[in-house]
Design a protein around this motif. Structure first.
Motif, PDB file in Angstrom:
ATOM      1  N   UNK A 148     -53.278  78.776  21.972  1.00 55.36           N
ATOM      2  CA  UNK A 148     -53.592  79.810  22.937  1.00 55.36           C
ATOM      3  C   UNK A 148     -52.356  80.045  23.800  1.00 55.36           C
ATOM      4  N   UNK A 149     -52.232  81.271  24.286  1.00 54.02           N
ATOM      5  CA  UNK A 149     -51.217  81.486  25.317  1.00 54.02           C
ATOM      6  C   UNK A 149     -51.588  80.626  26.528  1.00 54.02           C
ATOM      7  N   UNK A 150     -50.603  79.962  27.103  1.00 48.85           N
ATOM      8  CA  UNK A 150     -50.884  79.093  28.245  1.00 48.85           C
ATOM      9  C   UNK A 150     -51.540  79.872  29.379  1.00 48.85           C
ATOM     10  N   UNK A 151     -51.071  81.074  29.611  1.00 47.73           N
ATOM     11  CA  UNK A 151     -51.644  81.926  30.661  1.00 47.73           C
ATOM     12  C   UNK A 151     -53.115  82.219  30.366  1.00 47.73           C
ATOM     13  N   UNK A 152     -53.441  82.504  29.115  1.00 47.36           N
ATOM     14  CA  UNK A 152     -54.821  82.851  28.732  1.00 47.36           C
ATOM     15  C   UNK A 152     -55.736  81.638  28.840  1.00 47.36           C
ATOM     16  N   UNK A 153     -55.262  80.481  28.376  1.00 45.13           N
ATOM     17  CA  UNK A 153     -56.102  79.289  28.434  1.00 45.13           C
ATOM     18  C   UNK A 153     -56.379  78.897  29.888  1.00 45.13           C
ATOM     19  N   UNK A 154     -55.383  79.045  30.756  1.00 39.66           N
ATOM     20  CA  UNK A 154     -55.606  78.743  32.174  1.00 39.66           C
ATOM     21  C   UNK A 154     -56.701  79.644  32.746  1.00 39.66           C
ATOM     22  N   UNK A 155     -56.644  80.933  32.443  1.00 36.22           N
ATOM     23  CA  UNK A 155     -57.668  81.863  32.941  1.00 36.22           C
ATOM     24  C   UNK A 155     -59.038  81.503  32.396  1.00 36.22           C
ATOM     25  N   UNK A 195     -56.295  69.376  30.035  1.00 41.38           N
ATOM     26  CA  UNK A 195     -55.170  70.261  30.335  1.00 41.38           C
ATOM     27  C   UNK A 195     -54.948  70.332  31.847  1.00 41.38           C
ATOM     28  N   UNK A 196     -53.689  70.465  32.230  1.00 41.08           N
ATOM     29  CA  UNK A 196     -53.328  70.652  33.631  1.00 41.08           C
ATOM     30  C   UNK A 196     -53.343  72.154  33.908  1.00 41.08           C
ATOM     31  N   UNK A 197     -54.428  72.630  34.489  1.00 38.17           N
ATOM     32  CA  UNK A 197     -54.591  74.066  34.708  1.00 38.17           C
ATOM     33  C   UNK A 197     -53.517  74.610  35.635  1.00 38.17           C
ATOM     34  N   UNK A 198     -53.140  73.835  36.647  1.00 41.78           N
ATOM     35  CA  UNK A 198     -52.131  74.306  37.588  1.00 41.78           C
ATOM     36  C   UNK A 198     -50.801  74.599  36.894  1.00 41.78           C
ATOM     37  N   UNK A 199     -50.452  73.782  35.894  1.00 39.71           N
ATOM     38  CA  UNK A 199     -49.219  74.028  35.140  1.00 39.71           C
ATOM     39  C   UNK A 199     -49.381  75.209  34.205  1.00 39.71           C
ATOM     40  N   UNK A 200     -50.537  75.318  33.553  1.00 36.50           N
ATOM     41  CA  UNK A 200     -50.756  76.396  32.595  1.00 36.50           C
ATOM     42  C   UNK A 200     -50.711  77.765  33.267  1.00 36.50           C
ATOM     43  N   UNK A 201     -51.302  77.878  34.463  1.00 36.01           N
ATOM     44  CA  UNK A 201     -51.392  79.201  35.084  1.00 36.01           C
ATOM     45  C   UNK A 201     -50.047  79.692  35.626  1.00 36.01           C
ATOM     46  N   UNK A 202     -49.035  78.822  35.628  1.00 30.26           N
ATOM     47  CA  UNK A 202     -47.688  79.252  36.022  1.00 30.26           C
ATOM     48  C   UNK A 202     -46.961  79.972  34.893  1.00 30.26           C
TER      49      UNK A 202
END
Length: 321
Positions: A148-155, A195-202
């Motif tokens: 998954x795109x990191x941005x998409x998985x964070x969302x 997963x570390x959501x804070x890192x993914x959403x960056x």
């Protein structure tokens, strides 16, 4: 295969077990090898975190192997689209013809590994945003080998936690105390994730979501809209759609066994010519069942997610205080 194993097969199996060790599974029947199975990864040295694709190779040793070609199957592909799998399968068939009469499993392993190394980037779409993986995208490989795109998985994970919290707050306190904590899961296979959501959403948004042209209503989409509208009208006409504002009968009513008995008794009483309406609590026959002190009829309105029947210990509607 016969009980006497070809020496070439024995040597090949022993070499596979010595090189791949626990990464290869040899299935035997009466000590005779029947199939060979292993997971193939791209060549990335000792950096396994950079292995973004893999596939399981299964080779069934047919009678007469290696003089006869074995049956080869690719299973559980990860990060590979159908076009790439078809190309690998085509190369496998060519390799089986070229190597007829000699052990071929090592040749197949190298062939597949070379293809995976050249295509060591997830192909296809991110199932969350439906954009392809392109150069410049920041993506993540989960423990279950989905991408998954990191941005998409964070969302996705943030929305999942928010929904879980909203549903949890609707429960009574004692159920909230017993509810399991929120668990991140894979959007594809529902395996547990860490997963570390804070890192993914960056991470930046997918490249195609930024460079994609603006949406335009094409003639093809207009035709599809008309087709779907006609289908909806057909379903509504046949009563297959329940929507706001329907004037037809409710799809579901709530009744009790007592309601059915009352309806049956009323129906039988009305069939008698001298039948008289029941009197209750000193009222005349014109009193309705909704009068104070009269028995309450079961709720027969459309279902709205709650029970309107009387409950033990609660005062019925219209009862004396």
């Amino acid at each position: 295969m016969s009980t006497s194993v070809d020496e070439r097969v024995t040597d090949e199996v022993e070499a596979l077990e010595a090189i791949l060790m626990d990464d290869v599974v040899i299935k035997r029947v009466d000590d005779v090898p029947q199939s060979i199975e292993t997971v193939v990864h791209p060549s990335t040295g000792d950096d396994t975190d950079q292995q973004y694709v893999c596939v399981t190779l299964e080779v069934k040793l047919t009678p007469g192997y290696p003089d006869n070609s074995p049956e080869v199957t690719l299973r559980n592909p990860r990060g590979l689209d159908d076009a790439l799998l078809a190309a690998i399968n085509s190369q496998i068939q060519e390799k089986l013809i070229d190597c007829l009469g000699q052990p071929v499993v090592f040749e197949l392993l190298e062939l597949i590994r070379e293809n995976l190394t050249e295509s060591n980037l997830p192909s296809g779409q991110c199932v969350i945003c439906l954009y392809d993986f392109t150069e410049g995208d920041v993506f993540i490989k989960t423990q279950c080998y989905h991408y998954f795109h990191s941005h998409c998985l964070a969302s996705h994970l943030i929305a999942g936690r928010k929904y879980y919290q909203e549903e949890l707050e609707k429960l009574p306190n004692w159920q909230q105390m017993q509810a399991p904590p929120y668990q991140q899961t894979c959007p594809v296979c529902r395996c547990a994730l860490t997963c570390d959501v804070d890192t993914l959403k960056k991470a930046p948004a997918p490249v195609e979501s930024i460079t994609a042209p603006p949406f335009r209503l094409t003639a093809e989409l207009k035709a599809l809209q008309l087709k779907m509208a006609a289908l909806l009208s057909q379903q509504v006409a046949k009563g297959g759609v329940v929507a706001v504002g329907d004037t037809g009968p409710p799809p579901l009513t709530i009744t009790s066994p007592a309601d059915n008995e009352n309806e049956a008794s009323i129906g039988s009483a009305s069939a008698l010519p001298d039948a008289k309406p029941e009197l209750g609590n000193g009222h005349n026959g014109n009193a309705s069942h909704d009068a104070p002190g009269s028995p309450q009829r079961g709720y027969k309105g459309p279902y709205r997610g709650f029970n309107r029947r009387g409950k033990p210990g609660r005062r019925g509607r219209g009862a004396s205080r």
